[in-house]
Design a protein around this motif. Structure first.
Motif, short mmCIF file in Angstrom:
data_model
loop_
_atom_site.label_atom_id
_atom_site.label_comp_id
_atom_site.label_asym_id
_atom_site.label_seq_id
_atom_site.Cartn_x
_atom_site.Cartn_y
_atom_site.Cartn_z
N SER A 57 32.91 -13.33 48.92
CA SER A 57 32.39 -11.95 49.15
C SER A 57 33.35 -10.77 48.83
CB SER A 57 31.37 -11.81 50.14
OG SER A 57 29.82 -12.74 49.68
N LYS A 58 34.77 -11.03 49.81
CA LYS A 58 36.08 -10.15 50.14
C LYS A 58 36.46 -9.78 48.68
CE LYS A 58 36.55 -11.33 54.73
NZ LYS A 58 37.24 -12.46 55.75
N ILE A 59 36.13 -10.89 47.84
CA ILE A 59 36.58 -10.78 46.54
C ILE A 59 36.17 -10.07 45.40
CG2 ILE A 59 37.70 -11.70 43.68
CD1 ILE A 59 38.36 -14.70 45.72
N TRP A 60 34.85 -10.32 46.12
CA TRP A 60 33.52 -9.56 45.27
C TRP A 60 33.75 -7.87 45.61
CZ3 TRP A 60 30.66 -8.96 41.13
CH2 TRP A 60 30.35 -10.28 40.34
N LEU A 61 33.80 -7.28 46.99
CA LEU A 61 34.14 -6.21 47.48
C LEU A 61 35.25 -5.37 46.67
CD1 LEU A 61 32.81 -6.31 51.21
CD2 LEU A 61 31.47 -5.40 49.59
N GLY A 62 36.85 -6.40 46.50
CA GLY A 62 37.59 -5.88 46.52
C GLY A 62 37.12 -5.13 44.85
N ARG A 63 36.49 -5.77 44.03
CA ARG A 63 36.19 -5.36 42.38
C ARG A 63 35.58 -4.53 43.19
NH1 ARG A 63 34.85 -10.76 41.39
NH2 ARG A 63 36.43 -12.04 39.99
N HIS A 64 34.57 -4.33 43.88
CA HIS A 64 33.99 -2.76 43.73
C HIS A 64 35.17 -1.32 43.78
CE1 HIS A 64 30.88 -5.64 44.32
NE2 HIS A 64 29.64 -4.65 44.03
N TYR A 65 35.27 -1.69 44.81
CA TYR A 65 36.26 -0.74 45.59
C TYR A 65 37.59 -0.90 44.53
CZ TYR A 65 34.81 -0.78 50.20
OH TYR A 65 34.06 -0.95 51.12
N SER A 66 37.73 -1.53 43.54
CA SER A 66 38.77 -1.02 42.33
C SER A 66 37.89 -0.95 41.67
CB SER A 66 39.27 -3.10 41.64
OG SER A 66 40.08 -2.44 40.43
N ALA A 67 36.96 -0.71 41.27
CA ALA A 67 35.92 -0.14 40.07
C ALA A 67 35.91 1.05 40.39
CB ALA A 67 34.76 -1.03 39.22
N MET A 68 35.65 1.23 42.28
CA MET A 68 35.67 2.69 41.94
C MET A 68 36.76 4.20 42.64
SD MET A 68 32.84 1.40 44.96
CE MET A 68 32.59 3.49 46.27
N GLY A 69 37.87 3.10 41.94
CA GLY A 69 38.99 3.79 42.33
C GLY A 69 39.93 3.61 43.27
N GLN A 70 39.27 2.81 44.41
CA GLN A 70 39.89 2.64 45.86
C GLN A 70 41.17 1.09 45.37
OE1 GLN A 70 37.45 3.55 48.53
NE2 GLN A 70 35.94 4.57 47.11
N ALA A 71 41.79 1.44 44.58
CA ALA A 71 42.62 1.04 44.75
C ALA A 71 43.49 -0.25 45.64
CB ALA A 71 43.66 0.72 43.41
N ASP A 72 43.67 0.91 46.75
CA ASP A 72 44.48 0.47 48.10
C ASP A 72 43.22 -0.63 49.01
OD1 ASP A 72 46.98 1.54 47.90
OD2 ASP A 72 46.01 3.39 49.14
N LYS A 73 41.74 -0.28 49.11
CA LYS A 73 41.29 -0.95 49.76
C LYS A 73 40.42 -2.01 48.71
CE LYS A 73 37.60 1.81 51.79
NZ LYS A 73 36.76 2.39 52.43
N ALA A 74 41.25 -2.51 47.40
CA ALA A 74 40.65 -3.25 46.56
C ALA A 74 41.97 -4.38 47.08
CB ALA A 74 40.65 -3.13 45.48
N LYS A 75 42.90 -3.89 47.17
CA LYS A 75 44.45 -4.66 47.47
C LYS A 75 44.03 -5.24 48.93
CE LYS A 75 49.26 -4.67 47.02
NZ LYS A 75 50.50 -3.92 46.45
N ALA A 76 43.70 -4.56 49.80
CA ALA A 76 44.27 -4.83 50.91
C ALA A 76 42.92 -5.97 51.67
CB ALA A 76 43.65 -4.33 51.97
N LEU A 77 42.13 -6.03 50.57
CA LEU A 77 40.85 -6.99 50.77
C LEU A 77 41.70 -8.75 50.06
CD1 LEU A 77 37.26 -5.67 50.50
CD2 LEU A 77 37.66 -7.04 52.01
N TRP A 78 41.60 -8.14 48.66
CA TRP A 78 42.23 -9.44 48.07
C TRP A 78 43.59 -9.67 48.82
CZ3 TRP A 78 42.35 -6.68 42.92
CH2 TRP A 78 40.80 -5.98 42.62
N SER A 79 44.87 -9.66 49.27
CA SER A 79 45.22 -9.17 50.52
C SER A 79 45.16 -10.53 51.55
CB SER A 79 46.50 -8.64 50.99
OG SER A 79 46.84 -8.53 49.88
N GLU A 80 44.28 -10.04 52.11
CA GLU A 80 43.77 -11.04 53.09
C GLU A 80 43.07 -12.28 52.51
OE1 GLU A 80 39.44 -10.64 56.28
OE2 GLU A 80 40.07 -8.38 55.41
N VAL A 81 42.59 -12.45 51.35
CA VAL A 81 41.54 -13.61 50.95
C VAL A 81 43.23 -14.56 50.78
CG1 VAL A 81 40.81 -14.77 48.97
CG2 VAL A 81 39.63 -12.62 50.20
N HIS A 82 44.51 -13.55 50.38
CA HIS A 82 45.29 -14.59 49.51
C HIS A 82 46.14 -15.70 50.72
CE1 HIS A 82 48.42 -16.09 47.37
NE2 HIS A 82 49.86 -14.86 48.65
N MET A 83 45.79 -13.83 52.13
CA MET A 83 46.56 -15.10 53.56
C MET A 83 45.87 -15.87 53.57
SD MET A 83 49.95 -12.98 54.07
CE MET A 83 49.56 -13.15 55.45
#
Length: 200
Positions: free
Chosen positions: A159-185
């Motif tokens: 779900s966090k990966i999907w939320l990151g996709r949403h923020y990326s699609a909405m042009g909010q790259a920083d929010k997307a990257k923060a979520l994906w980094s959390e998943v990666h950790m």
């Protein structure tokens, strides 16, 4: 291979329904034939209540995957036991989604959510709703669904990966990257998030 040889020996005559379904399932599981080719093999079967629910649903899945959505939905309504269990209702709601009948699918998944206490079923229903809304670019509605999953299970990385996709699609790259980094950790072996973060 043996069943295919048997078909050849029958000089074009079909196998009996049971053997035809065994062959069709084998071809599907091995990826040997496409869903369209498999459907052309089984669509002559006269399905009825004597067939097991597993066989009926296999037929429905192949019909859907081969693009014969209406056939899949009709057989599901008649023989798919869709109202008998939550699993049957989930199966039908997913068919509606795959057939592009989004309004009906949304209603079906929402009804399931409101009528079950099973957390895994609720999560899966929210995920399907989120994907439908995402496909329609209704990002706010989609985000609500994935947020609902995280309320039920805050450790749901998908779900966090999907939320990151949403923020990326909405042009909010920083929010997307923060979520994906959390998943990666949390899971450094997750290939999907590595690609999203450009680590591969």
């Amino acid at each position: 291979k043996d069943l295919n040889r048997a078909r050849a020996l029958f000089y074009g005559k079909d196998l009996n329904p049971e053997d035809t379904l065994i062959l069709a399932k084998s071809l599907f599981l091995t990826g040997y034939y496409s869903p369209s080719d498999i459907f052309s093999m089984i669509n002559g079967l006269k399905l009825n209540h004597d067939f097991s629910i597993e066989d009926v649903r296999f037929y429905i899945v192949i019909a859907t995957l081969s693009g014969n959505h209406q056939e899949g939905l009709e057989v599901s309504s008649k023989l798919g036991s869709i109202d008998d269990t939550v699993q049957g209702r989930m199966f039908y709601a997913s068919l509606l989604k795959d057939a592009g009948k989004y309004t009906e699918s949304i209603m079906a998944f929402r009804d399931i959510i409101s009528s079950t206490s099973d957390l895994s079923v609720k999560k899966l229903s929210h995920r399907n709703l989120g994907q439908i809304y995402f496909k329609q670019r209704l990002y706010r509605e989609s985000i609500e669904q994935f947020d609902s999953i995280l309320v039920l299970d805050n450790s749901d990385l998908n779900s966090k990966i999907w939320l990151g996709r949403h923020y990326s699609a909405m042009g909010q790259a920083d929010k997307a990257k923060a979520l994906w980094s959390e998943v990666h950790m949390s899971n450094r072996s997750n290939e999907e998030v590595k690609k999203l973060l450009g680590l591969m």
